[in-house]
Motif scaffolding. Structure first.
Motif, mmCIF file in Angstrom:
data_model
loop_
_atom_site.group_PDB
_atom_site.id
_atom_site.type_symbol
_atom_site.label_atom_id
_atom_site.label_comp_id
_atom_site.label_asym_id
_atom_site.label_seq_id
_atom_site.Cartn_x
_atom_site.Cartn_y
_atom_site.Cartn_z
ATOM 1 N N GLU A 1 6.556 62.148 37.637
ATOM 2 C CA GLU A 1 6.441 60.893 36.686
ATOM 3 C C GLU A 1 5.142 60.449 36.631
ATOM 4 O O GLU A 1 4.471 60.347 37.756
ATOM 5 C CB GLU A 1 7.722 60.241 36.891
ATOM 6 C CG GLU A 1 9.077 60.491 37.078
ATOM 7 C CD GLU A 1 9.964 59.402 37.348
ATOM 8 O OE1 GLU A 1 11.214 59.750 37.259
ATOM 9 O OE2 GLU A 1 9.748 58.139 37.936
ATOM 10 N N THR A 2 5.009 59.844 35.703
ATOM 11 C CA THR A 2 3.809 59.013 35.664
ATOM 12 C C THR A 2 3.780 58.169 34.326
ATOM 13 O O THR A 2 4.743 58.230 33.364
ATOM 14 C CB THR A 2 2.388 60.142 35.346
ATOM 15 O OG1 THR A 2 1.394 59.416 35.539
ATOM 16 C CG2 THR A 2 2.277 60.738 34.063
ATOM 17 N N SER A 3 2.623 57.133 34.290
ATOM 18 C CA SER A 3 2.780 56.515 33.037
ATOM 19 C C SER A 3 1.561 56.837 31.965
ATOM 20 O O SER A 3 0.715 57.839 32.107
ATOM 21 C CB SER A 3 1.965 55.198 33.695
ATOM 22 O OG SER A 3 2.525 54.403 34.630
ATOM 23 N N ARG B 1 12.953 57.513 36.743
ATOM 24 C CA ARG B 1 12.638 56.015 36.684
ATOM 25 C C ARG B 1 11.961 55.947 35.405
ATOM 26 O O ARG B 1 11.715 54.767 34.795
ATOM 27 C CB ARG B 1 11.629 55.562 37.787
ATOM 28 C CG ARG B 1 12.472 55.504 39.343
ATOM 29 C CD ARG B 1 11.443 55.275 40.272
ATOM 30 N NE ARG B 1 12.023 55.399 41.524
ATOM 31 C CZ ARG B 1 11.419 55.062 42.698
ATOM 32 N NH1 ARG B 1 10.276 54.824 42.754
ATOM 33 N NH2 ARG B 1 12.128 55.441 44.038
ATOM 34 N N ALA B 2 11.312 56.893 34.823
ATOM 35 C CA ALA B 2 10.790 56.619 33.694
ATOM 36 C C ALA B 2 11.333 56.559 32.292
ATOM 37 O O ALA B 2 12.816 56.815 32.415
ATOM 38 C CB ALA B 2 9.697 58.098 33.409
ATOM 39 N N GLU B 3 10.819 56.148 31.300
ATOM 40 C CA GLU B 3 11.638 55.900 30.048
ATOM 41 C C GLU B 3 11.963 57.123 29.205
ATOM 42 O O GLU B 3 12.846 57.166 28.360
ATOM 43 C CB GLU B 3 11.136 54.682 29.370
ATOM 44 C CG GLU B 3 9.884 55.124 28.786
ATOM 45 C CD GLU B 3 9.234 53.829 27.688
ATOM 46 O OE1 GLU B 3 9.707 52.643 28.073
ATOM 47 O OE2 GLU B 3 8.579 54.010 26.793
ATOM 48 N N CYS B 4 11.034 58.148 29.678
ATOM 49 C CA CYS B 4 11.166 59.383 28.643
ATOM 50 C C CYS B 4 11.439 60.589 29.758
ATOM 51 O O CYS B 4 10.344 60.667 30.406
ATOM 52 C CB CYS B 4 9.995 59.648 27.732
ATOM 53 S SG CYS B 4 10.099 61.204 26.747
ATOM 54 N N TYR B 5 12.345 61.334 29.491
ATOM 55 C CA TYR B 5 12.765 62.386 30.239
ATOM 56 C C TYR B 5 12.568 63.772 29.676
ATOM 57 O O TYR B 5 13.399 64.034 28.696
ATOM 58 C CB TYR B 5 14.199 62.261 31.024
ATOM 59 C CG TYR B 5 14.425 63.212 32.232
ATOM 60 C CD1 TYR B 5 13.695 63.884 32.862
ATOM 61 C CD2 TYR B 5 15.859 63.511 32.618
ATOM 62 C CE1 TYR B 5 14.002 64.943 33.905
ATOM 63 C CE2 TYR B 5 16.345 64.369 33.212
ATOM 64 C CZ TYR B 5 15.259 65.000 34.160
ATOM 65 O OH TYR B 5 15.468 66.036 35.102
ATOM 66 N N SER C 1 6.096 55.775 29.853
ATOM 67 C CA SER C 1 6.049 56.520 31.171
ATOM 68 C C SER C 1 7.181 57.864 30.853
ATOM 69 O O SER C 1 7.896 57.757 30.173
ATOM 70 C CB SER C 1 7.041 55.518 32.113
ATOM 71 O OG SER C 1 8.134 55.159 31.666
ATOM 72 N N VAL C 2 6.927 58.700 31.633
ATOM 73 C CA VAL C 2 7.365 60.118 31.386
ATOM 74 C C VAL C 2 7.801 60.890 32.495
ATOM 75 O O VAL C 2 6.842 60.868 33.385
ATOM 76 C CB VAL C 2 6.455 61.053 30.389
ATOM 77 C CG1 VAL C 2 5.462 61.413 31.040
ATOM 78 C CG2 VAL C 2 7.298 62.232 29.846
ATOM 79 N N ALA C 3 8.935 61.697 32.609
ATOM 80 C CA ALA C 3 9.351 62.646 33.894
ATOM 81 C C ALA C 3 9.509 63.781 33.504
ATOM 82 O O ALA C 3 9.878 64.039 32.109
ATOM 83 C CB ALA C 3 10.207 61.870 34.639
#
Length: 240
Positions: A127-129, A177-181, A161-163
């Protein structure tokens, strides 16, 4: 090198004990003392690959050919037909599945294919921003995975944020925890759950996100005294 020596090398770089309890990674076919001069790396194995590869070679694949309970060997049906074909040609088979996902594949795709540096990393998840528009996300996914169509759940116009989990990772959405998976094989009920929780999901495909397995593993075999052949596998799905 012997099959056992190659297995031991693979076990050092990606311990087989890390595989999930339901998985079947390891030596699936072959004599441990067999001398191996050529390894063929592929995401999957099929009849065409077996016939076109050298006799006596070792296949190292991501997806185990023998998966689940094998109760009979009907040589006219999968997977026994492929097993018989390999036995006739004196070929061996090792699978590196969830252990390699944990140690190599997911991180490689996140860093090298998507060009992202993880701020948070755990088994199977990176995950990252970010600061992307929806169109910027699509363009990155087109470039990375060759996607032309997008199956999305709860799309957002701005992504911060993306995972990522390569392969089929929808079952791990509660850890995201990110908003885009980004993951593959998103089922209907997974989509309903994600939508209710406000989690954006993008189906990046199973084959599309894992097809990098051979090139990742090839880097880890350069020190071995064997010939290594990278064989791109075929996507079983045709899109028209």
């Amino acid at each position: 090198m012997t099959l056992r020596e190659i297995y031991d090398h693979l076990d050092r770089i990606s311990p087989f004990e890390l595989q999930e309890g339901w998985d079947n990674s390891g030596i699936l076919l072959g004599y441990p003392d067999a001398e191996i001069t050529t390894a063929v790396l592929s995401l999957d194995i099929d009849e065409e690959l077996i016939e076109s590869s050298p006799e006596g070679c070792l296949f190292i694949v991501h997806h185990p050919l023998i998966f689940g309970k094998l109760t009979e060997l009907d040589l006219s049906r999968y997977p026994a037909n492929l097993i018989a074909q390999m036995i006739r040609r004196g070929q061996s088979l090792i699978a590196m599945h969830t252990n390699f996902d944990r140690t190599h594949l997911n991180s490689y795709v996140f860093r090298r294919i998507l060009g992202l540096e993880p701020e948070r990393e755990e088994p199977y998840l990176c995950e990252t921003s970010v600061d992307w528009s929806l169109e910027e996300l699509k363009e990155r996914l087109r470039a990375a995975f060759g996607l032309q169509q997008f199956r999305m759940v709860a799309p957002r116009e701005r992504i911060v944020s993306v995972a990522l989990c390569t392969g089929a990772g929808a079952s791990m959405m509660d850890r995201v925890r990110a908003e885009c998976y980004l993951t593959g094989d998103i089922k209907y009920h997974d989509a309903v759950k994600a939508m209710s929780q406000g989690l954006m999901m993008v189906d990046i495909g199973h084959w599309e996100s894992e097809r990098f397995f051979p090139e990742v593993l090839a880097e880890e075999l350069k020190t071995l005294s064997i010939s290594v052949i990278i064989s791109p596998s075929k996507n079983p799905f045709a899109v028209s």
